[in-house]
Design an enzyme around this catalytic site. Structure first.
Site, PDB file in Angstrom:
ATOM      1  N   VAL A  86       0.835  -1.298   0.031  1.00 48.43           N
ATOM      2  CA  VAL A  86      -0.075  -0.063   0.055  1.00 48.43           C
ATOM      3  C   VAL A  86       0.919   1.344  -0.067  1.00 48.43           C
ATOM      4  CG1 VAL A  86      -1.696   1.458   1.437  1.00 48.43           C
ATOM      5  CG2 VAL A  86      -1.893  -1.202   1.163  1.00 48.43           C
ATOM      6  N   ALA A 131       4.381   4.198   3.050  1.00 49.63           N
ATOM      7  CA  ALA A 131       3.933   2.854   2.562  1.00 49.63           C
ATOM      8  C   ALA A 131       4.202   1.755   3.330  1.00 49.63           C
ATOM      9  CB  ALA A 131       4.753   2.642   1.161  1.00 49.63           C
ATOM     10  N   LYS A 132       3.428   0.553   3.029  1.00 53.19           N
ATOM     11  CA  LYS A 132       3.674  -0.465   3.785  1.00 53.19           C
ATOM     12  C   LYS A 132       3.176  -1.621   3.037  1.00 53.19           C
ATOM     13  CE  LYS A 132       4.975  -1.123   8.282  1.00 53.19           C
ATOM     14  NZ  LYS A 132       5.844  -0.567   9.090  1.00 53.19           N
ATOM     15  N   GLY A 133       4.102  -2.868   3.442  1.00 53.91           N
ATOM     16  CA  GLY A 133       3.558  -4.089   2.602  1.00 53.91           C
ATOM     17  C   GLY A 133       3.564  -5.193   3.800  1.00 53.91           C
ATOM     18  N   ASP A 172      10.278  -5.341   8.611  1.00 51.40           N
ATOM     19  CA  ASP A 172       9.352  -4.998   9.743  1.00 51.40           C
ATOM     20  C   ASP A 172       9.160  -6.362  10.426  1.00 51.40           C
ATOM     21  OD1 ASP A 172       7.328  -2.890  10.428  1.00 51.40           O
ATOM     22  OD2 ASP A 172       6.020  -4.425  10.512  1.00 51.40           O
TER      23      ASP A 172
END
Ligand code: NAD
Length: 444
Positions: A86, A131-133, A172
């Site tokens: 995202v 962003a992050k995934g 992460d």
């Protein structure tokens, strides 16, 4: 399946009780953390009198990619996992944020984390959006080979939207330096040459930076030091005490640097339990003990206490550095610290936040306190692009400079406008993105 969600029609500062509706597929952002992230934005938008069009654009990610990630398991079977990437906002530059492998991963959670990354990067004046995934999986049950196949296939699926100029992932939960090396390698194989700048948090031998591993904990400890120096609460630095929940990357390094700064760390915990010594724990020996034993429990010269008690100790500084949502309306009353620095992302629920505020606790939000990781990730990216690498001392000096400046920006706003630090940090983070959006127009 299709669910109806309320859609903000954009009248005045986008409160979400406006008339419009729109349909979403089953992949809705309907996760509690996303609702919280939106609510935080809505409150700050109201307070700032943010332009309704800009507010509305910031309430949802700019781009969300959902992918199937099929891999061969060690037993020969094929299993397909759901993966997400995202990108919340691209106004200030390429997007940046970690990739987590965890069974809790869903579109809503990833989207909330992406939004918080936007505010964090903006607050720290980094030229990035958030962003992050992640991939929804049980990494504890997977072999190294399965993890590698998962990371490589996930990278292939999101390849078209990542890159050093587009979106730069990082580690992460349950992803690490090795995972980043696999991502870097997969991407590089695809384009035909080595592209270290596509991810950060890599091993130094493939273009990583000095100082990345310790960056977040170092930053937390530095922010605590700055807060004590600015006397945000009456704390004598000579006798200051601290407790830290979580003794992984963030918690253990925070404890290490708090100890080096002369702060007595009296209690720490991990997933197995907690230990306490009112005279102060010998942190260098504890770090050695944990390297050998894998837990803080059983450390000499400390009494064992229940895990939750570490949050409730009578200390000057509390650093929750394990999970989200550990301080809620249920236990906020029992918190006795003067300064709470969020090492973890979102450890304090919004209800708990207002209880702590009423109790006079100075809560330093995660977007400031734990920003050291993304700051040094930024340095890694800059070094990769320039093919010129810095010493650890240069990294640390620049880290402290950027974090100190962000702390002062927040602190000054709290003084000028009678705001709590979380609101001030959000006002600055959101404000800078909004100002750039207003200047650039509709595209970003
Ligand atoms: P980690 O996996 O290295 O460590 C997590 C620690 O929390 C471990 O010691 C584990 O035993 C402990 N823990 C787990 N459940 C617990 C419980 N119920 N009670 C007490 N302790 C418990 O993870 P990390 O990298 O240190 O990340 C911790 C938090 O900080 C996460 O919320 C993460 O999103 C956030 N964060 C990490 C970074 C980073 O650079 N690593 C940067 C910003 C924010």
């Amino acid at each position: 399946m299709s669910v109806k969600v309320q859609f903000n029609s954009g009248q005045n500062t986008a409160s979400h009780n406006t008339e419009g509706w729109r349909h979403h597929s089953m992949y809705e952002y309907n996760d509690e953390s996303f609702m919280i992230a939106q609510r935080q934005l809505d409150e700050v938008a109201r307070r700032m009198n943010l332009d309704s069009g800009i507010h509305e654009r910031l309430r949802y990610p700019r781009k969300s990619l959902i992918v199937s990630v099929p891999i061969k398991l060690d037993n020969g079977q094929t299993k397909t996992f759901m993966g997400y990437r995202v990108q919340h906002d691209q106004t200030l530059g390429p997007t940046k944020g970690g990739i987590r492998f965890h069974h809790s991963v869903n579109l809503g959670e990833v989207s909330a984390l992406a939004m918080w990354m936007t505010w964090k990067c903006s607050l720290l004046n980094l030229p990035y959006g958030g962003a992050k995934g992640g991939v929804c999986c049980f990494p504890e049950e997977m072999s190294q080979g399965e993890m590698e196949r998962l990371a490589r296939r996930y990278t292939t699926e999101i390849l078209s939207i990542i890159g050093p100029e587009k979106d730069i992932p990082a580690p992460d939960m349950y992803t690490n330096e090795q995972t980043m090396a696999w991502i870097m390698d997969t991407y590089s194989n695809f384009v035909g040459f080595a592209v270290p700048g596509v991810v950060t948090g890599k091993p130094v031998s493939v273009g990583g930076t000095q100082g990345r591993v310790e960056a977040t904990g170092r930053g937390v400890a530095y922010i605590v030091k700055r807060a004590i120096e600015r006397q945000v609460r009456a704390i004598n630095p000579e006798t200051a005490t601290a407790a830290v929940q979580g003794f992984g990357n963030v918690g253990s390094i925070t404890a290490k640097y708090l100890h080096q700064q002369g702060i007595k760390v009296v209690g720490v915990s991990d997933v197995h339990g907690a230990i306490y010594n009112p005279a102060g724990l010998d942190i260098p020996s504890l770090l050695h003990f944990v390297r050998e034993q894998g837990t803080v429990v059983g450390f000499d010269n400390a009494q064992k206490i229940d895990g939750h008690e570490v949050l409730e100790l009578d200390v000057d500084v509390l650093v929750p550095a394990a999970l989200g949502n550990v301080i809620t309306a249920k236990n906020a009353d029992k918190i006795r610290c003067k300064i709470l620095a969020e090492g973890a992302n979102g450890p304090v629920s919004p209800e708990a936040d207002s209880i702590l505020r009423d109790k006079g606790v100075y809560v330093i939000p995660g977007i400031l306190a734990n920003a050291g990781g993304v700051v040094v990730s930024y340095f890694e990216w800059v070094q990769d692009i320039q093919h010129l690498f810095w010493s650890e001392q240069e990294v640390v000096d620049k880290l402290y400079y950027l974090m100190g400046r962000a702390f002062d920006d927040v602190y000054n706003l709290t003084q000028e406008q009678d705001m709590d630090p979380r609101t001030a940090a959000m006002v600055l983070g959101v404000g800078r993105v909004a100002a750039a959006k207003a200047l650039r127009g509709l595209y970003p």
